[in-house]
Motif scaffolding. Sequence first.
Motif, PDB file in Angstrom:
ATOM      1  N   ASN A   1      -3.852  19.147   0.561  1.00  0.00           N
ATOM      2  CA  ASN A   1      -4.672  18.258   1.376  1.00  0.00           C
ATOM      3  C   ASN A   1      -4.282  18.327   2.850  1.00  0.00           C
ATOM      4  OD1 ASN A   1      -6.297  17.167  -0.700  1.00  0.00           O
ATOM      5  ND2 ASN A   1      -4.644  15.781  -1.312  1.00  0.00           N
TER       6      ASN A   1
ATOM      7  N   GLY B   1       0.634   3.793  -2.830  1.00  0.00           N
ATOM      8  CA  GLY B   1      -0.451   4.757  -2.968  1.00  0.00           C
ATOM      9  C   GLY B   1      -0.232   6.056  -2.225  1.00  0.00           C
ATOM     10  N   ILE B   2       0.996   6.297  -1.754  1.00  0.00           N
ATOM     11  CA  ILE B   2       1.289   7.540  -1.030  1.00  0.00           C
ATOM     12  C   ILE B   2       1.001   8.772  -1.883  1.00  0.00           C
ATOM     13  CG2 ILE B   2       3.201   8.912  -0.084  1.00  0.00           C
ATOM     14  CD1 ILE B   2       4.355   6.399   1.091  1.00  0.00           C
TER      15      ILE B   2
ATOM     16  N   ILE C   1      -1.391   9.486  -3.578  1.00  0.00           N
ATOM     17  CA  ILE C   1      -2.785   9.932  -3.506  1.00  0.00           C
ATOM     18  C   ILE C   1      -2.914  11.126  -2.569  1.00  0.00           C
ATOM     19  CG2 ILE C   1      -5.116   9.228  -2.807  1.00  0.00           C
ATOM     20  CD1 ILE C   1      -4.441   6.416  -3.660  1.00  0.00           C
ATOM     21  N   ALA C   2      -2.041  11.189  -1.548  1.00  0.00           N
ATOM     22  CA  ALA C   2      -2.093  12.296  -0.588  1.00  0.00           C
ATOM     23  C   ALA C   2      -1.801  13.642  -1.229  1.00  0.00           C
ATOM     24  CB  ALA C   2      -1.099  12.045   0.547  1.00  0.00           C
TER      25      ALA C   2
ATOM     26  N   SER D   1      -7.907  12.251   3.348  1.00  0.00           N
ATOM     27  CA  SER D   1      -7.738  11.163   4.304  1.00  0.00           C
ATOM     28  C   SER D   1      -6.377  10.493   4.130  1.00  0.00           C
ATOM     29  CB  SER D   1      -8.858  10.133   4.132  1.00  0.00           C
ATOM     30  OG  SER D   1      -8.864   9.602   2.822  1.00  0.00           O
ATOM     31  N   SER D   2      -5.911  10.360   2.893  1.00  0.00           N
ATOM     32  CA  SER D   2      -4.585   9.786   2.650  1.00  0.00           C
ATOM     33  C   SER D   2      -3.490  10.700   3.177  1.00  0.00           C
ATOM     34  CB  SER D   2      -4.376   9.551   1.149  1.00  0.00           C
ATOM     35  OG  SER D   2      -5.341   8.661   0.638  1.00  0.00           O
TER      36      SER D   2
ATOM     37  N   PRO E   1       0.797  -1.241   0.000  1.00  0.00           N
ATOM     38  CA  PRO E   1       0.000   0.000   0.000  1.00  0.00           C
ATOM     39  C   PRO E   1       0.822   1.280   0.000  1.00  0.00           C
ATOM     40  CG  PRO E   1      -0.900  -1.581   1.576  1.00  0.00           C
ATOM     41  CD  PRO E   1       0.422  -2.128   1.119  1.00  0.00           C
TER      42      PRO E   1
ATOM     43  N   GLY F   1      -3.304  10.252   6.896  1.00  0.00           N
ATOM     44  CA  GLY F   1      -2.641   8.988   7.189  1.00  0.00           C
ATOM     45  C   GLY F   1      -1.137   9.072   7.010  1.00  0.00           C
ATOM     46  N   LEU F   2      -0.698   9.772   5.960  1.00  0.00           N
ATOM     47  CA  LEU F   2       0.731   9.977   5.738  1.00  0.00           C
ATOM     48  C   LEU F   2       1.344  10.808   6.859  1.00  0.00           C
ATOM     49  CD1 LEU F   2       3.240   9.716   3.937  1.00  0.00           C
ATOM     50  CD2 LEU F   2       2.448  11.740   2.686  1.00  0.00           C
TER      51      LEU F   2
ATOM     52  N   ILE G   1     -10.819  11.438  -0.763  1.00  0.00           N
ATOM     53  CA  ILE G   1      -9.816  10.401  -0.503  1.00  0.00           C
ATOM     54  C   ILE G   1      -8.432  11.005  -0.309  1.00  0.00           C
ATOM     55  CG2 ILE G   1      -8.761   8.291  -1.409  1.00  0.00           C
ATOM     56  CD1 ILE G   1     -11.264   7.824  -3.038  1.00  0.00           C
ATOM     57  N   GLY G   2      -8.129  12.071  -1.056  1.00  0.00           N
ATOM     58  CA  GLY G   2      -6.817  12.697  -0.953  1.00  0.00           C
ATOM     59  C   GLY G   2      -6.539  13.234   0.437  1.00  0.00           C
TER      60      GLY G   2
END
Length: 322
Positions: A78, A54-55, A57-58, A290-291, A51, A294-295, A287-288
């Motif tokens: 974001n 998919g970094i 995406i942030a 939330s990613s 996963p 998370g990052l 989604i961006g």
Amino acid sequence: MTAHTLIRKGVRLLVNKLPFLTPSRHFKKNLQLTVLALPAILIILIFSYVPMGGIFIAFKNINYTDGILHSPWVGFDNIKFFFTSNDAWLVIRNTLLYNIVFIAVGTFMSVVFAIMLNEVVSRKWLKAYQTVFFFPYFFSWIIVAYMAYSFIGPYGVISTWVSKLGYESFDFYSETWVWPILLTLINIWKGLGYVSIIFYAGILGISQEYFEAAEIDGASKVQVIRTITVPLIMPLITIMTLLSIGKIFYSDFGLFFFVPREVGQLFPVTQVIDTYVYRMLKVSGDIGMSSAVGLFQSVMGLIVVLFSNYVVRKIDDDNKLF
């Protein structure tokens, strides 16, 4: 000489010329252990490392028309959106304070309980005590939430008992001050058995010669615990603490989402980063963002672990994590 034989000799010669294709003696010796660990290695690889791809995406404004790969880049917008929101610092504060309390109180209680298992509990009943305290760890947070509601809900055991005594019933779901205490107690109750078993295993690994020598010298139980048991399991305590610190910007989603039952009045003391991102994602579908959060959690967790390990290494090099 047939073609098949020539191919076999050629492959054997190639393998001998390339050492990395030849299994080493160490690998052959630990082949069974490697195969045993293979499922766990694959799980970590699939769910923790893959996963990471998919970094990116942030740093994008994801839309379903262009798709993930072709959505426009927005840089750090974001993350800026999260930090400029009204509740950003509130949820960060709640997340950090709860985790600090969970780590400090939870570790202390787990060590105490492990010492009690080793010093106080009769060996005859040891398995029974371990099972009783370890069992809550397997409960899902949904079950724990319903159990808590059956006790502290408007018609729960505590409210009914207080009403029968002639006092006015207390509504736990409308009072914010009580929830930091409740969430801490519930978290410790659920995880105490699991963590204490780890410390108990560490205590069992201590050579009995130390305890026999202390008994000959006339040391009391308290002195044995203070001078032998705790110092010798201190490296294990340090490692467990450092591993917990790595997740200090994360929260147990089930604890903070299901147990308070999404009561808006309790959000100032029960809203943490994970529940905030989930609710924002449910409302906005971004989604961006939330990613990006998370990052941020992962990077800050890495920084805190590296700094904590550096401090531990300066104090006592033997207790460091790496």
